[in-house]
Motif scaffolding. Structure first.
Motif, short mmCIF file in Angstrom:
data_model
loop_
_atom_site.label_atom_id
_atom_site.label_comp_id
_atom_site.label_asym_id
_atom_site.label_seq_id
_atom_site.Cartn_x
_atom_site.Cartn_y
_atom_site.Cartn_z
N ALA A 1 0.73 -1.22 -0.09
CA ALA A 1 -0.10 -0.03 -0.03
C ALA A 1 0.90 1.29 0.11
CB ALA A 1 -0.83 0.08 1.12
N MET A 2 1.95 1.25 0.83
CA MET A 2 2.97 2.44 0.95
C MET A 2 3.42 2.63 -0.71
SD MET A 2 6.15 3.04 3.37
CE MET A 2 7.29 1.96 2.13
N LEU A 3 4.02 1.59 -1.34
CA LEU A 3 4.56 1.88 -2.73
C LEU A 3 3.43 2.27 -3.66
CD1 LEU A 3 7.44 1.47 -3.58
CD2 LEU A 3 7.06 0.55 -1.35
N LYS A 4 2.20 1.82 -3.42
CA LYS A 4 1.26 2.39 -4.38
C LYS A 4 0.95 3.76 -4.16
CE LYS A 4 -2.39 -0.41 -4.83
NZ LYS A 4 -3.31 -1.43 -4.57
N ASP A 5 0.95 4.20 -2.99
CA ASP A 5 0.85 5.69 -2.38
C ASP A 5 1.86 6.64 -2.89
OD1 ASP A 5 -1.75 5.18 -1.18
OD2 ASP A 5 -0.83 5.05 0.91
N LEU A 6 3.19 6.02 -2.96
CA LEU A 6 4.39 6.73 -3.21
C LEU A 6 4.30 6.87 -4.93
CD1 LEU A 6 6.98 5.31 -1.38
CD2 LEU A 6 6.31 7.53 -1.02
N ARG A 7 4.03 5.96 -5.51
CA ARG A 7 3.87 5.93 -6.98
C ARG A 7 2.58 6.70 -7.74
NH1 ARG A 7 7.56 2.70 -9.65
NH2 ARG A 7 6.42 2.96 -11.92
N ASN A 8 1.57 7.08 -6.68
CA ASN A 8 0.41 7.77 -6.79
C ASN A 8 -0.45 7.21 -8.04
OD1 ASN A 8 -1.34 9.67 -6.28
ND2 ASN A 8 -0.38 11.12 -7.65
N THR A 9 -0.44 6.00 -8.11
CA THR A 9 -1.35 5.15 -8.98
C THR A 9 -2.26 4.22 -8.65
OG1 THR A 9 -1.15 4.07 -10.99
CG2 THR A 9 0.27 3.66 -9.51
N LYS A 10 -3.32 4.34 -8.91
CA LYS A 10 -4.47 3.16 -8.58
C LYS A 10 -4.42 1.86 -9.58
CE LYS A 10 -7.34 6.76 -6.38
NZ LYS A 10 -6.77 6.44 -5.07
N THR A 11 -3.74 2.11 -10.70
CA THR A 11 -3.77 0.84 -11.68
C THR A 11 -2.54 0.22 -11.32
OG1 THR A 11 -5.15 2.26 -13.28
CG2 THR A 11 -3.95 0.29 -14.11
N THR A 12 -2.79 -1.15 -10.51
CA THR A 12 -1.57 -1.86 -10.53
C THR A 12 -2.28 -3.35 -10.42
OG1 THR A 12 -2.00 -2.15 -7.79
CG2 THR A 12 -0.68 -0.29 -8.70
N LYS A 13 -1.13 -4.27 -10.40
CA LYS A 13 -1.26 -5.64 -10.52
C LYS A 13 -0.94 -6.49 -9.28
CE LYS A 13 1.37 -5.87 -14.23
NZ LYS A 13 2.21 -6.34 -15.28
N ASP A 14 -0.99 -5.77 -8.26
CA ASP A 14 -0.41 -6.55 -6.83
C ASP A 14 -1.24 -7.50 -6.72
OD1 ASP A 14 -2.13 -3.97 -6.62
OD2 ASP A 14 -2.54 -4.69 -4.71
N GLU A 15 -2.50 -7.54 -6.62
CA GLU A 15 -3.66 -8.70 -6.33
C GLU A 15 -3.07 -9.91 -7.25
OE1 GLU A 15 -7.46 -7.56 -6.35
OE2 GLU A 15 -7.29 -6.36 -4.66
N GLU A 16 -2.76 -9.62 -8.47
CA GLU A 16 -2.65 -10.87 -9.47
C GLU A 16 -1.27 -11.44 -9.23
OE1 GLU A 16 -1.05 -10.90 -14.08
OE2 GLU A 16 -2.53 -9.37 -13.63
N LEU A 17 -0.09 -10.39 -8.84
CA LEU A 17 1.10 -10.87 -8.49
C LEU A 17 1.10 -11.85 -7.26
CD1 LEU A 17 2.84 -7.82 -9.97
CD2 LEU A 17 3.16 -10.28 -10.81
N ILE A 18 0.36 -11.27 -6.34
CA ILE A 18 0.31 -11.92 -4.89
C ILE A 18 -0.13 -13.36 -5.06
CG2 ILE A 18 -1.05 -11.94 -2.79
CD1 ILE A 18 -0.51 -8.96 -2.74
N ALA A 19 -1.20 -13.31 -6.00
CA ALA A 19 -1.83 -14.66 -6.16
C ALA A 19 -0.57 -15.62 -7.02
CB ALA A 19 -2.99 -14.71 -6.97
N LEU A 20 -0.06 -14.99 -7.92
CA LEU A 20 1.03 -15.90 -8.81
C LEU A 20 2.13 -16.47 -7.83
CD1 LEU A 20 2.01 -16.51 -11.61
CD2 LEU A 20 3.53 -14.39 -11.50
N PHE A 21 2.47 -15.67 -6.94
CA PHE A 21 3.57 -16.01 -6.05
C PHE A 21 3.07 -16.75 -4.48
CE2 PHE A 21 5.95 -13.22 -8.90
CZ PHE A 21 6.79 -13.94 -9.38
N ASN A 22 1.73 -16.99 -4.51
CA ASN A 22 1.31 -17.53 -3.32
C ASN A 22 1.66 -16.84 -2.20
OD1 ASN A 22 0.37 -19.50 -4.97
ND2 ASN A 22 2.00 -20.81 -4.93
N LEU A 23 1.46 -15.26 -2.01
CA LEU A 23 1.81 -14.70 -0.88
C LEU A 23 0.52 -14.24 -0.06
CD1 LEU A 23 4.22 -11.99 -2.37
CD2 LEU A 23 4.68 -13.76 -0.88
#
Length: 236
Positions: free
Chosen positions: A95-117
């Motif tokens: 969440a902090m990195l998303k705020d720093l980059r100031n963007t709401k379009t990210t693939k974090d959920e997809e990648l979290i699932a990909l790497f079983n996090l």
């Protein structure tokens, strides 16, 4: 996409880069190789603006990096060692990195699932294993969809399944037309994913081209022996 002209850098009396000239075209996977002390990390950090060269110029998309910092918003970077704040939870760091980059379009959920996090999202980073931290590192790198991706030893600590998923992810990003720079000591990984390699030796570019071209130049039957041939000749 990236153009480096007559780049010099030294630390004290140690001259690390000695007049580097390099052009990296848009789109494709380029591996920057070389023995320890060859200058590959310094070159990457100059491109990132983390190290200032003594002389020479670097251009991205035709624009000089001098006195220009916004270009970094178009780069996703995976450091070799990620020093995360240990008191943060994984989900808080994302969440902090998303705020720093100031963007709401990210693939974090997809990648979290990909790497079983998913089981680790509420765990503090200080309590994670090295391999799990590397997976978090990969999520933070790939979730912003930038046109230039720089990966420094991306396979560190990964289990075989995550290693395979990383390779597929890199190839998928290439298919989107992205430019990907990689440093790695895992030659089998480099051989499988790379379109071209750039081999640095004693601060200069010894070779730039395909792996087949390198095997021809060194008269060796495979990639591993071609690299060994270069290194053997450099220690003679």
């Amino acid at each position: 996409m990236i153009e480096v002209k007559d780049l010099y850098k030294k630390f004290g009396k140690n001259e690390v880069l000695k007049g580097i000239d390099l052009t990296i075209d848009r789109g494709g996977i380029f591996s920057i190789l070389g023995p320890n002390g060859s200058g590959k990390t310094t070159l990457i950090k100059c491109v990132l603006g983390m190290v200032l060269q003594d002389s020479g110029q670097i251009f991205i998309n035709g624009e000089s990096l001098k006195n220009h910092f916004k270009y970094r918003n178009e780069i996703d970077y995976l450091p070799q060692i990620a020093n995360f704040p240990g008191n943060l939870k994984v989900k808080e760091l994302v969440a902090m990195l998303k705020d720093l980059r100031n963007t709401k379009t990210t693939k974090d959920e997809e990648l979290i699932a990909l790497f079983n996090l998913e089981p680790f999202l509420n765990k503090k980073l200080v309590n994670l294993s090295g391999g799990t931290k590397q997976k978090v590192n990969l999520v933070l790198t790939f979730m912003f969809d930038s046109p230039l991706i720089i990966l420094d030893e991306p396979t560190n600590g990964l289990d075989p399944i995550s290693h395979l998923r990383l390779k597929n992810l890199i190839k998928a990003e290439k298919e989107k037309g992205k430019t990907i720079l990689i440093t790695s000591h895992i030659l089998s990984f480099v051989e499988e994913v790379s379109d071209e390699i750039v081999f640095l030796l004693e601060g200069k570019i010894y070779f730039k081209g395909s792996i087949n071209e390198l095997k021809t130049k060194t008269a060796q039957p495979d990639f591993e022996h071609a690299i060994a041939s270069i290194l053997s000749s450099s220690y003679v």
